[in-house]
Scaffold this motif. Structure first.
Motif, PDB file in Angstrom:
ATOM      1  N   LEU A  45      -5.697   8.034   5.363  1.00  0.00           N
ATOM      2  CA  LEU A  45      -4.396   7.708   4.784  1.00  0.00           C
ATOM      3  C   LEU A  45      -3.247   7.037   6.716  1.00  0.00           C
ATOM      4  CD1 LEU A  45      -2.910   9.690   1.603  1.00  0.00           C
ATOM      5  CD2 LEU A  45      -3.801   7.515   1.975  1.00  0.00           C
ATOM      6  N   TYR A  46      -3.619   8.085   6.967  1.00  0.00           N
ATOM      7  CA  TYR A  46      -3.549   7.998   8.529  1.00  0.00           C
ATOM      8  C   TYR A  46      -3.705   7.006   9.205  1.00  0.00           C
ATOM      9  CZ  TYR A  46       0.060  11.844   8.745  1.00  0.00           C
ATOM     10  OH  TYR A  46       1.837  12.882   8.303  1.00  0.00           O
ATOM     11  N   LEU A  47      -5.274   7.249   9.184  1.00  0.00           N
ATOM     12  CA  LEU A  47      -5.452   5.791   9.885  1.00  0.00           C
ATOM     13  C   LEU A  47      -4.950   4.133   9.613  1.00  0.00           C
ATOM     14  CD1 LEU A  47      -9.842   6.850  10.739  1.00  0.00           C
ATOM     15  CD2 LEU A  47      -7.118   6.837  12.718  1.00  0.00           C
ATOM     16  N   ALA A  48      -4.876   4.421   8.260  1.00  0.00           N
ATOM     17  CA  ALA A  48      -4.046   3.143   7.769  1.00  0.00           C
ATOM     18  C   ALA A  48      -3.271   2.954   8.143  1.00  0.00           C
ATOM     19  CB  ALA A  48      -4.608   2.926   6.783  1.00  0.00           C
ATOM     20  N   ALA A  49      -2.539   3.215   7.924  1.00  0.00           N
ATOM     21  CA  ALA A  49      -1.043   3.655   8.048  1.00  0.00           C
ATOM     22  C   ALA A  49      -0.779   3.229   9.856  1.00  0.00           C
ATOM     23  CB  ALA A  49      -0.696   5.047   8.432  1.00  0.00           C
ATOM     24  N   CYS A  50      -1.684   4.634  10.875  1.00  0.00           N
ATOM     25  CA  CYS A  50      -1.614   4.146  12.216  1.00  0.00           C
ATOM     26  C   CYS A  50      -2.067   2.349  12.923  1.00  0.00           C
ATOM     27  CB  CYS A  50      -2.181   5.235  13.061  1.00  0.00           C
ATOM     28  SG  CYS A  50      -0.847   6.923  12.480  1.00  0.00           S
ATOM     29  N   GLY A  51      -2.545   1.924  11.643  1.00  0.00           N
ATOM     30  CA  GLY A  51      -2.936   0.782  12.144  1.00  0.00           C
ATOM     31  C   GLY A  51      -4.151   0.659  12.782  1.00  0.00           C
ATOM     32  N   VAL A  52      -5.327   1.393  12.413  1.00  0.00           N
ATOM     33  CA  VAL A  52      -6.505   0.942  13.295  1.00  0.00           C
ATOM     34  C   VAL A  52      -6.581  -0.633  12.458  1.00  0.00           C
ATOM     35  CG1 VAL A  52      -7.571   1.838  10.951  1.00  0.00           C
ATOM     36  CG2 VAL A  52      -9.033   1.413  12.802  1.00  0.00           C
ATOM     37  N   GLY A  53      -8.050  -1.194  12.942  1.00  0.00           N
ATOM     38  CA  GLY A  53      -7.832  -2.647  13.028  1.00  0.00           C
ATOM     39  C   GLY A  53      -8.823  -2.816  12.109  1.00  0.00           C
ATOM     40  N   CYS A  54      -9.323  -2.161  11.612  1.00  0.00           N
ATOM     41  CA  CYS A  54     -10.937  -2.348  10.578  1.00  0.00           C
ATOM     42  C   CYS A  54     -11.028  -0.453  10.336  1.00  0.00           C
ATOM     43  CB  CYS A  54     -11.704  -2.916  10.870  1.00  0.00           C
ATOM     44  SG  CYS A  54     -13.382  -3.531   9.510  1.00  0.00           S
ATOM     45  N   LEU A  55     -11.339  -0.230   9.050  1.00  0.00           N
ATOM     46  CA  LEU A  55     -10.976   1.215   7.854  1.00  0.00           C
ATOM     47  C   LEU A  55     -12.356   0.606   7.408  1.00  0.00           C
ATOM     48  CD1 LEU A  55     -10.787   4.051   7.866  1.00  0.00           C
ATOM     49  CD2 LEU A  55      -8.492   3.124   6.249  1.00  0.00           C
ATOM     50  N   GLY A  56     -13.325   1.705   7.835  1.00  0.00           N
ATOM     51  CA  GLY A  56     -14.609   1.322   6.348  1.00  0.00           C
ATOM     52  C   GLY A  56     -14.268   3.104   5.833  1.00  0.00           C
ATOM     53  N   ILE A  57     -14.242   3.127   4.425  1.00  0.00           N
ATOM     54  CA  ILE A  57     -14.735   4.220   3.533  1.00  0.00           C
ATOM     55  C   ILE A  57     -16.355   4.336   2.889  1.00  0.00           C
ATOM     56  CG2 ILE A  57     -13.514   6.256   2.292  1.00  0.00           C
ATOM     57  CD1 ILE A  57     -11.194   4.290   2.360  1.00  0.00           C
ATOM     58  N   VAL A  58     -16.870   5.664   3.216  1.00  0.00           N
ATOM     59  CA  VAL A  58     -17.884   5.345   2.093  1.00  0.00           C
ATOM     60  C   VAL A  58     -18.093   6.853   1.702  1.00  0.00           C
ATOM     61  CG1 VAL A  58     -19.590   6.345   5.065  1.00  0.00           C
ATOM     62  CG2 VAL A  58     -20.264   5.379   2.634  1.00  0.00           C
ATOM     63  N   ASP A  59     -18.587   6.517   0.281  1.00  0.00           N
ATOM     64  CA  ASP A  59     -18.478   7.292  -0.383  1.00  0.00           C
ATOM     65  C   ASP A  59     -18.800   6.585  -2.517  1.00  0.00           C
ATOM     66  OD1 ASP A  59     -18.029   9.989  -2.902  1.00  0.00           O
ATOM     67  OD2 ASP A  59     -16.440  10.658  -0.858  1.00  0.00           O
ATOM     68  N   GLY A  60     -19.808   7.847  -2.131  1.00  0.00           N
ATOM     69  CA  GLY A  60     -20.651   7.426  -4.205  1.00  0.00           C
ATOM     70  C   GLY A  60     -20.273   8.338  -5.406  1.00  0.00           C
TER      71      GLY A  60
END
Length: 480
Positions: free
Chosen positions: A124-139
């Motif tokens: 949430l914070y990385l997205a809000a703060c403006g990281v260029g590309c956010l990857g999320i991995v979870d099964g």
């Protein structure tokens, strides 16, 4: 005395020179900005009322989330677009972060492994703060018992993949960034392919084999790793393999005993604790991405929620003979893909696949349905629940006697007395059976072993414990 005065004099001279250089730098920065502004040309067709418009609408529906500040049409070469300036203006006002920090963050790519209690605030914070590309991995899929700590998910997403829920939440916060969801459990066979695409990795998982695997993968691909953990009322985090800091194997060449590696599904966790650690992980990832501040390299932050204390301990450096990051390491990508991390740590990557222990012969065990028939037939028995007392207070089968496994040996005389009283109260005159119960059917086997060694020859345990009871006998029984 003379040496002390000389030392103070030298320090004052250095501070004076630093002050002078900073003033000169500020003057130069001002002149550079002035010259840059003189080189800029007003874009064609932007003047008058159009140049002064506050917002414009693209192909979206015109909702607040889709609006963009137009600005005045001017931007220096390589500068931030007007909508980014408005969105991240509070970042840009920070002298230590500013335009350069935001630019670096917007050009970085960060992978968050795990969309649970730690991964929720990180993503949430990385997205809000403006990281260029956010990857999320979870099964995994979202479960109701996740929601007290995994704040990225909503009730509406229960039963759906965590990565879908997390990615949707991040896109809702910031539609201007790229969010990539990897609906897999990270394994040696796919980790290299996924991790290779990102600049920085955040380990937001909760099990030992995955920690080793992610660390090894980051060393092989030369990626910095922001690692956090939270359990009960405590948490910790550090940055591995960055600026000379050690990797996970440098600190733990051999896995710690399985008994020392608890999960929140076994020991519990206060919801805000992974939230605190996850926020700090996001901070460390931003610091690494922007080269702003001093990341937790070679240091570990320890958080105690009960006392509200945070302390930082120094870690030993990288081991020269580390099998993964050492100078003479021969560990290759091919070795990594074949490595059995679950066997190495003697623990599973998922608590859903955790194997049950098998300590007793078949004639020393009964199923939950067998026990239900015993109750329905009115057969005399004593049900012994060997879970810890605070577990017994959550839910229990009535009537039952609670003696925690850790106290069972010293309470054997009490148990013998209770069995005699149960037999005396029985109208049938039959010797009462001793049935042992726990949460999942593992501790009950250990208890029966102890009981049989101490003369309770007829003791039996219920296979699968309370989980089996809730699944096979009483669907309304509260499972935890």
């Amino acid at each position: 005395m003379d040496g002390g005065r000389r030392g103070r004099g030298r320090r004052q001279a250095i501070e004076k020179e630093l002050k002078k250089l900073r003033e000169e730098r500020e003057e130069l920065d001002g002149r550079i900005r002035l010259l840059e502004s003189q080189l800029e040309v007003r874009p064609e067709g932007v003047d008058g009322a159009a140049a002064g418009e506050g917002v414009v609408y693209g192909s979206c529906d015109g909702s607040v989330a889709c609006r963009r500040r137009r600005g005045n049409g001017f931007a220096p070469d390589g500068g931030l677009p007007a909508d980014m300036i408005y969105r991240y203006s509070r970042h840009l006002l920070l002298p230590d972060f500013g335009v350069e920090g935001q630019r670096k963050l917007s050009q970085s790519s960060i992978l968050v492994v795990g969309a649970g209690g730690l991964g929720s605030p990180v993503a949430l914070y990385l997205a809000a703060c403006g990281v260029g590309c956010l990857g999320i991995v979870d099964g995994d899929d979202v479960e109701l018992n996740n929601l007290h700590r995994q704040i990225i998910h909503k009730e509406a997403y229960v039963g759906q993949p965590k990565v879908k829920s997390a990615a949707d939440a991040c896109r809702e916060i910031n539609s201007s960034i790229k969010v990539v969801d990897h609906h897999h459990t990270l394994k040696p066979r796919n980790a290299l392919e996924i991790v290779r695409k990102y600049d920085i990795v955040v380990d937001a998982t909760d099990n030992l084999p995955t920690r080793y695997m992610i660390s090894d993968c980051c060393v092989l691909l030369n990626k910095p790793l922001v690692s956090g953990a939270a359990l009960g009322l405590e948490g910790q985090l550090t940055v591995y393999h960055h600026n000379g800091s050690p990797c996970y194997r440098c600190l733990f060449p051999s896995p710690p005993p399985v008994a020392a590696c608890q999960r929140c599904s076994d020991s519990g966790v206060l919801g805000v604790v992974p939230g605190v650690i996850g926020c700090l992980q996001a901070l460390e990832a931003i610091k690494v991405a922007t080269a702003v501040g001093e990341p937790l390299c070679g240091r570990m932050l320890l958080f105690d929620a009960l006392s509200a204390r945070i302390r930082i301990v120094k870690l030993r450096g990288s081991l020269p003979d580390c099998t993964i990051c050492g100078e003479n390491s021969v560990f290759t990508e091919q070795d990594f893909q074949k490595f059995d991390y679950e066997n190495f740590t003697q623990s599973p990557m998922s608590d859903k696949t955790a194997p049950s222990v098998n300590l007793l012969p078949e004639n020393a065990r009964i199923t939950s349905r067998d026990y239900k028939r015993l109750v329905d037939n009115g057969e005399p028995h004593l049900l012994l629940d060997v879970r810890p007392m605070h577990h017994f207070q959550i839910a229990s089968i009535s009537p039952s006697m609670n003696i925690p496994l850790s106290m069972l040996e010293e309470k054997l005389p009490t148990l013998k007395t209770s069995l005699k009283e149960t037999g005396a109260a029985s109208a049938s005159g039959k010797e009462p059976a001793l049935v042992v119960l726990c949460r999942r059917g593992n501790d009950s086997q250990r208890a029966v072993q102890l009981l049989r060694e101490n003369g309770f020859a007829s003791a039996k345990d219920i296979i699968g414990g309370l989980q089996a009871w809730g699944q096979d006998v009483d669907p309304d029984f509260p499972v935890y």
